[in-house]
Design a protein around this motif. Structure first.
Motif, PDB file in Angstrom:
ATOM      1  N   LYS A   3       0.845  -1.189   0.000  1.00  0.00           N
ATOM      2  CA  LYS A   3       0.000   0.000   0.000  1.00  0.00           C
ATOM      3  C   LYS A   3       0.885   1.245   0.000  1.00  0.00           C
ATOM      4  CE  LYS A   3      -3.303  -2.849   0.014  1.00  0.00           C
ATOM      5  NZ  LYS A   3      -3.849  -3.237  -1.306  1.00  0.00           N
ATOM      6  N   LEU A   4       0.546   2.193  -0.842  1.00  0.00           N
ATOM      7  CA  LEU A   4       1.392   3.351  -1.116  1.00  0.00           C
ATOM      8  C   LEU A   4       0.634   4.646  -0.881  1.00  0.00           C
ATOM      9  CD1 LEU A   4       2.772   2.092  -4.561  1.00  0.00           C
ATOM     10  CD2 LEU A   4       3.998   2.009  -2.378  1.00  0.00           C
ATOM     11  N   GLY A  24      -8.740  11.653 -13.603  1.00  0.00           N
ATOM     12  CA  GLY A  24      -8.124  11.668 -12.277  1.00  0.00           C
ATOM     13  C   GLY A  24      -9.056  11.187 -11.184  1.00  0.00           C
ATOM     14  N   ARG A  25     -10.311  11.604 -11.256  1.00  0.00           N
ATOM     15  CA  ARG A  25     -11.268  11.163 -10.241  1.00  0.00           C
ATOM     16  C   ARG A  25     -11.451   9.649 -10.283  1.00  0.00           C
ATOM     17  NH1 ARG A  25     -13.909  16.184 -11.512  1.00  0.00           N
ATOM     18  NH2 ARG A  25     -15.104  15.194 -13.183  1.00  0.00           N
ATOM     19  N   GLU A  29     -10.329   7.086  -7.169  1.00  0.00           N
ATOM     20  CA  GLU A  29     -11.290   6.187  -6.533  1.00  0.00           C
ATOM     21  C   GLU A  29     -10.863   4.731  -6.662  1.00  0.00           C
ATOM     22  OE1 GLU A  29     -14.945   7.226  -8.403  1.00  0.00           O
ATOM     23  OE2 GLU A  29     -15.029   9.225  -7.457  1.00  0.00           O
ATOM     24  N   ALA A  30     -10.297   4.366  -7.808  1.00  0.00           N
ATOM     25  CA  ALA A  30      -9.837   2.989  -7.997  1.00  0.00           C
ATOM     26  C   ALA A  30      -8.687   2.657  -7.049  1.00  0.00           C
ATOM     27  CB  ALA A  30      -9.404   2.786  -9.447  1.00  0.00           C
ATOM     28  N   LEU A  31      -7.750   3.583  -6.901  1.00  0.00           N
ATOM     29  CA  LEU A  31      -6.616   3.340  -6.009  1.00  0.00           C
ATOM     30  C   LEU A  31      -7.071   3.246  -4.553  1.00  0.00           C
ATOM     31  CD1 LEU A  31      -4.010   5.729  -7.654  1.00  0.00           C
ATOM     32  CD2 LEU A  31      -3.886   3.236  -7.581  1.00  0.00           C
ATOM     33  N   GLU A  32      -8.013   4.083  -4.175  1.00  0.00           N
ATOM     34  CA  GLU A  32      -8.533   4.021  -2.800  1.00  0.00           C
ATOM     35  C   GLU A  32      -9.256   2.700  -2.567  1.00  0.00           C
ATOM     36  OE1 GLU A  32      -9.168   8.775  -1.817  1.00  0.00           O
ATOM     37  OE2 GLU A  32     -10.749   7.667  -2.875  1.00  0.00           O
ATOM     38  N   LEU A 296      -6.192  -2.347 -13.781  1.00  0.00           N
ATOM     39  CA  LEU A 296      -5.464  -1.584 -14.791  1.00  0.00           C
ATOM     40  C   LEU A 296      -4.687  -0.439 -14.144  1.00  0.00           C
ATOM     41  CD1 LEU A 296      -4.812  -0.627 -17.702  1.00  0.00           C
ATOM     42  CD2 LEU A 296      -7.038   0.541 -17.680  1.00  0.00           C
ATOM     43  N   VAL A 297      -5.339   0.299 -13.273  1.00  0.00           N
ATOM     44  CA  VAL A 297      -4.691   1.428 -12.602  1.00  0.00           C
ATOM     45  C   VAL A 297      -3.505   0.948 -11.772  1.00  0.00           C
ATOM     46  CG1 VAL A 297      -5.012   3.203 -10.842  1.00  0.00           C
ATOM     47  CG2 VAL A 297      -6.764   2.861 -12.592  1.00  0.00           C
TER      48      VAL A 297
END
Length: 305
Positions: A3-4, A24-25, A29-32, A296-297
């Motif tokens: 986790k980064l 960006g939004r 959201e995907a990373l969170e 993907l992200v």
């Protein structure tokens, strides 16, 4: 992956600002959703200060157009020793410039339309090429400022300086022959071409509005095209990705003149910061290959690490 703390860099002041904010939004959201700590930054002139204060492990570059796609932001982050997604400085400088891209790719056998750079003022005296032809900014993406000049069109003959068009916004433009036929695109992720999508605008051509307005363009993925055209598009996209030194993801756009077969397939440009919106082509092709948006992200982050 670990986790980064990830900065998602978006917005800025290019003509593609709103698309970048949407990308960006979605990325944030995907990373969170994957458990990462995310800081969103709408890029301003104080970017270096904000990055120094934020101290991210990595930056997800969700900018489109200048200065996020032309090497400027890449150079800043290189100087600051900050890792970031997508292509680096040299690749970004070359790929956003359509004429430089040709100088790199054409000698290696990548078929691209022959064209020339012209001053906008010269268009008011005479056409630079036989009609129909295409005029486009040298270093803008997302079909910003593209005009198709045809016989009997609305631009005048020669073009009128009072008629709205890219000649009113840019001093220099790239003039290319108009390639009739079908609009195709291929995404590359890492070292693999994903698929070929055909883009069918419901009216006009695949311009900025058609790209980013829901319902204006039909996406056919995988494209219903002969196998040799599919294979050629995927091969050209992957070769262009490698020759330019792209990292993470890129997207190559093509026109295909069906009457000429494989010889009618032309690469138009390579995008090093492809969109990540709900209508964007890289996420769509990733889904076809079984890769969901969040995966993907994360793959793009892993590639940058």
């Amino acid at each position: 992956m670990d986790k980064l703390h990830i900065v998602v860099l978006m917005g800025g002041w290019s003509a593609e600002r709103e698309v970048s904010l949407t990308s960006g939004r979605g990325v944030a959201e995907a990373l969170e959703s994957r458990g990462h700590r995310v800081t969103r930054i709408d890029m301003g002139r104080d970017l270096a200060q904000r990055l120094a204060e934020t101290k991210p492990d990595i930056v997800f570059n969700a900018l489109h157009g200048t200065p996020g796609e032309d090497g400027s932001v890449q150079g800043l982050m290189d100087l600051m020793g900050i890792r970031y997604t997508h292509s680096g400085l040299a690749t970004s400088v070359i790929a956003i410039d359509k004429e430089l891209t040709k100088l790199v790719l054409v000698p290696h056998g990548i078929r691209m339309p022959q064209g020339k750079v012209v001053s906008s003022e010269s268009l008011y005296s005479a056409d630079p090429l036989p009609r129909p032809y295409v005029l486009k900014p040298i270093n803008e993406g997302s079909s910003v400022g593209v005009a198709i000049v045809r016989d009997g069109g609305n631009y005048g003959d020669p073009i009128s300086p009072d008629t709205a068009g890219p000649w009113q916004e840019f001093d220099r433009l790239l003039a290319e022959p108009f390639i009739p036929g079908r609009e195709l695109t291929t995404a590359v992720l890492g070292e693999e071409a994903l698929a070929v999508t055909e883009l069918r605008p419901r009216s006009g051509f695949y311009d900025y509005d058609a790209k980013y307005t829901d319902g204006l363009t039909e996406h056919v993925c995988p494209a219903q095209i002969p196998d040799d055209i599919r294979d050629s598009a995927m091969d050209m996209a992957l070769r262009a990705h490698r020759l330019l030194g792209c990292r993470g993801a890129s997207r190559s756009d093509f026109r295909w003149d069906e009457e000429k077969g494989v010889e009618g397939l032309y690469l138009l440009e390579v995008n090093t910061q492809p969109g990540m919106t709900s209508l964007s082509l890289v996420p769509e092709q990733a889904r076809v290959r079984g890769i969901d948006y969040a995966e993907l992200v994360e793959r793009l982050v892993e590639a940058a690490l």
